[in-house]
Design a protein around this motif. Structure first.
Motif, PDB file in Angstrom:
ATOM      1  N   MET A   1       8.643   2.106  -0.577  1.00  0.00           N
ATOM      2  CA  MET A   1       8.220   0.728  -0.780  1.00  0.00           C
ATOM      3  C   MET A   1       7.304   0.626  -1.993  1.00  0.00           C
ATOM      4  O   MET A   1       7.448  -0.280  -2.799  1.00  0.00           O
ATOM      5  N   ARG A   2       6.340   1.557  -2.096  1.00  0.00           N
ATOM      6  CA  ARG A   2       5.420   1.541  -3.242  1.00  0.00           C
ATOM      7  C   ARG A   2       4.698   2.884  -3.348  1.00  0.00           C
ATOM      8  O   ARG A   2       4.623   3.634  -2.382  1.00  0.00           O
ATOM      9  N   GLN A   3       4.174   3.143  -4.528  1.00  0.00           N
ATOM     10  CA  GLN A   3       3.324   4.299  -4.772  1.00  0.00           C
ATOM     11  C   GLN A   3       2.080   3.808  -5.491  1.00  0.00           C
ATOM     12  O   GLN A   3       2.164   2.941  -6.346  1.00  0.00           O
ATOM     13  N   GLU A   4       0.942   4.340  -5.102  1.00  0.00           N
ATOM     14  CA  GLU A   4      -0.282   3.959  -5.793  1.00  0.00           C
ATOM     15  C   GLU A   4      -1.295   5.091  -5.716  1.00  0.00           C
ATOM     16  O   GLU A   4      -1.188   5.978  -4.877  1.00  0.00           O
ATOM     17  N   ASP A   5      -2.278   5.022  -6.581  1.00  0.00           N
ATOM     18  CA  ASP A   5      -3.344   5.999  -6.629  1.00  0.00           C
ATOM     19  C   ASP A   5      -4.081   6.012  -5.295  1.00  0.00           C
ATOM     20  O   ASP A   5      -4.336   4.953  -4.710  1.00  0.00           O
ATOM     21  N   ILE A   6      -4.434   7.187  -4.793  1.00  0.00           N
ATOM     22  CA  ILE A   6      -5.062   7.287  -3.476  1.00  0.00           C
ATOM     23  C   ILE A   6      -6.417   6.572  -3.430  1.00  0.00           C
ATOM     24  O   ILE A   6      -6.783   5.989  -2.413  1.00  0.00           O
ATOM     25  N   ILE A   7      -7.147   6.577  -4.530  1.00  0.00           N
ATOM     26  CA  ILE A   7      -8.439   5.887  -4.559  1.00  0.00           C
ATOM     27  C   ILE A   7      -8.236   4.380  -4.426  1.00  0.00           C
ATOM     28  O   ILE A   7      -8.914   3.717  -3.632  1.00  0.00           O
ATOM     29  N   ASP A   8      -7.284   3.829  -5.166  1.00  0.00           N
ATOM     30  CA  ASP A   8      -6.998   2.393  -5.065  1.00  0.00           C
ATOM     31  C   ASP A   8      -6.498   2.033  -3.669  1.00  0.00           C
ATOM     32  O   ASP A   8      -6.889   1.011  -3.098  1.00  0.00           O
ATOM     33  N   TYR A   9      -5.645   2.877  -3.112  1.00  0.00           N
ATOM     34  CA  TYR A   9      -5.095   2.652  -1.769  1.00  0.00           C
ATOM     35  C   TYR A   9      -6.223   2.625  -0.735  1.00  0.00           C
ATOM     36  O   TYR A   9      -6.291   1.742   0.121  1.00  0.00           O
ATOM     37  N   THR A  10      -7.140   3.582  -0.835  1.00  0.00           N
ATOM     38  CA  THR A  10      -8.252   3.665   0.108  1.00  0.00           C
ATOM     39  C   THR A  10      -9.172   2.458  -0.019  1.00  0.00           C
ATOM     40  O   THR A  10      -9.562   1.854   0.984  1.00  0.00           O
ATOM     41  N   LYS A  11      -9.523   2.089  -1.248  1.00  0.00           N
ATOM     42  CA  LYS A  11     -10.376   0.915  -1.469  1.00  0.00           C
ATOM     43  C   LYS A  11      -9.749  -0.336  -0.865  1.00  0.00           C
ATOM     44  O   LYS A  11     -10.419  -1.129  -0.200  1.00  0.00           O
ATOM     45  N   GLN A  12      -8.468  -0.512  -1.114  1.00  0.00           N
ATOM     46  CA  GLN A  12      -7.770  -1.708  -0.625  1.00  0.00           C
ATOM     47  C   GLN A  12      -7.806  -1.767   0.899  1.00  0.00           C
ATOM     48  O   GLN A  12      -8.071  -2.822   1.481  1.00  0.00           O
ATOM     49  N   ASN A  13      -7.583  -0.654   1.556  1.00  0.00           N
ATOM     50  CA  ASN A  13      -7.567  -0.645   3.017  1.00  0.00           C
ATOM     51  C   ASN A  13      -8.956  -0.821   3.617  1.00  0.00           C
ATOM     52  O   ASN A  13      -9.110  -1.504   4.632  1.00  0.00           O
ATOM     53  N   ILE A  14      -9.969  -0.234   2.997  1.00  0.00           N
ATOM     54  CA  ILE A  14     -11.334  -0.430   3.491  1.00  0.00           C
ATOM     55  C   ILE A  14     -11.742  -1.889   3.318  1.00  0.00           C
ATOM     56  O   ILE A  14     -12.309  -2.496   4.226  1.00  0.00           O
ATOM     57  N   ARG A  15     -11.441  -2.461   2.164  1.00  0.00           N
ATOM     58  CA  ARG A  15     -11.795  -3.867   1.927  1.00  0.00           C
ATOM     59  C   ARG A  15     -11.047  -4.795   2.877  1.00  0.00           C
ATOM     60  O   ARG A  15     -11.552  -5.844   3.266  1.00  0.00           O
ATOM     61  N   HIS A  16      -9.835  -4.425   3.260  1.00  0.00           N
ATOM     62  CA  HIS A  16      -9.056  -5.226   4.205  1.00  0.00           C
ATOM     63  C   HIS A  16      -9.660  -5.170   5.604  1.00  0.00           C
ATOM     64  O   HIS A  16      -9.709  -6.170   6.320  1.00  0.00           O
ATOM     65  N   ASP A  17     -10.142  -3.984   6.001  1.00  0.00           N
ATOM     66  CA  ASP A  17     -10.636  -3.785   7.360  1.00  0.00           C
ATOM     67  C   ASP A  17     -12.080  -4.228   7.574  1.00  0.00           C
ATOM     68  O   ASP A  17     -12.478  -4.507   8.702  1.00  0.00           O
ATOM     69  N   PHE A  18     -12.872  -4.275   6.503  1.00  0.00           N
ATOM     70  CA  PHE A  18     -14.288  -4.605   6.620  1.00  0.00           C
ATOM     71  C   PHE A  18     -14.639  -5.730   5.659  1.00  0.00           C
ATOM     72  O   PHE A  18     -14.345  -5.650   4.474  1.00  0.00           O
ATOM     73  N   ALA A  19     -15.298  -6.747   6.171  1.00  0.00           N
ATOM     74  CA  ALA A  19     -15.617  -7.929   5.367  1.00  0.00           C
ATOM     75  C   ALA A  19     -16.684  -7.657   4.319  1.00  0.00           C
ATOM     76  O   ALA A  19     -16.720  -8.312   3.287  1.00  0.00           O
ATOM     77  N   SER A  20     -17.556  -6.680   4.578  1.00  0.00           N
ATOM     78  CA  SER A  20     -18.623  -6.385   3.614  1.00  0.00           C
ATOM     79  C   SER A  20     -19.005  -4.909   3.720  1.00  0.00           C
ATOM     80  O   SER A  20     -18.679  -4.225   4.690  1.00  0.00           O
ATOM     81  N   GLU A  21     -19.749  -4.457   2.721  1.00  0.00           N
ATOM     82  CA  GLU A  21     -20.226  -3.069   2.744  1.00  0.00           C
ATOM     83  C   GLU A  21     -21.189  -2.857   3.909  1.00  0.00           C
ATOM     84  O   GLU A  21     -21.195  -1.801   4.544  1.00  0.00           O
TER      85      GLU A  21
END
Length: 54
Positions: free
Chosen positions: A18-38
């Motif tokens: 479906m897609r390939q992406e850098d692991i750092i970008d993938y991780t950031k995207q998923n953390i930001r999706h799961d948590f509203a703030s730091e």
């Protein structure tokens, strides 16, 4: 999903890429999706970490 080198490859149920992406970008995207703030992320991690230690 598989991690090869520093790339995350996401496949559908039929095994098609479906897609390939850098692991750092993938991780950031998923953390930001799961948590509203730091702050919420840090509070959740702190609570979970304590439950693993106890």
């Amino acid at each position: 999903m598989s991690v090869v080198s520093k790339v995350v490859a996401v496949y559908d149920v039929n095994g098609n890429l479906m897609r390939q992406e850098d692991i750092i970008d993938y991780t950031k995207q998923n953390i930001r999706h799961d948590f509203a703030s730091e702050r919420i992320f840090r509070e959740t991690f702190r609570v979970d970490r304590k439950s693993y230690i106890s």
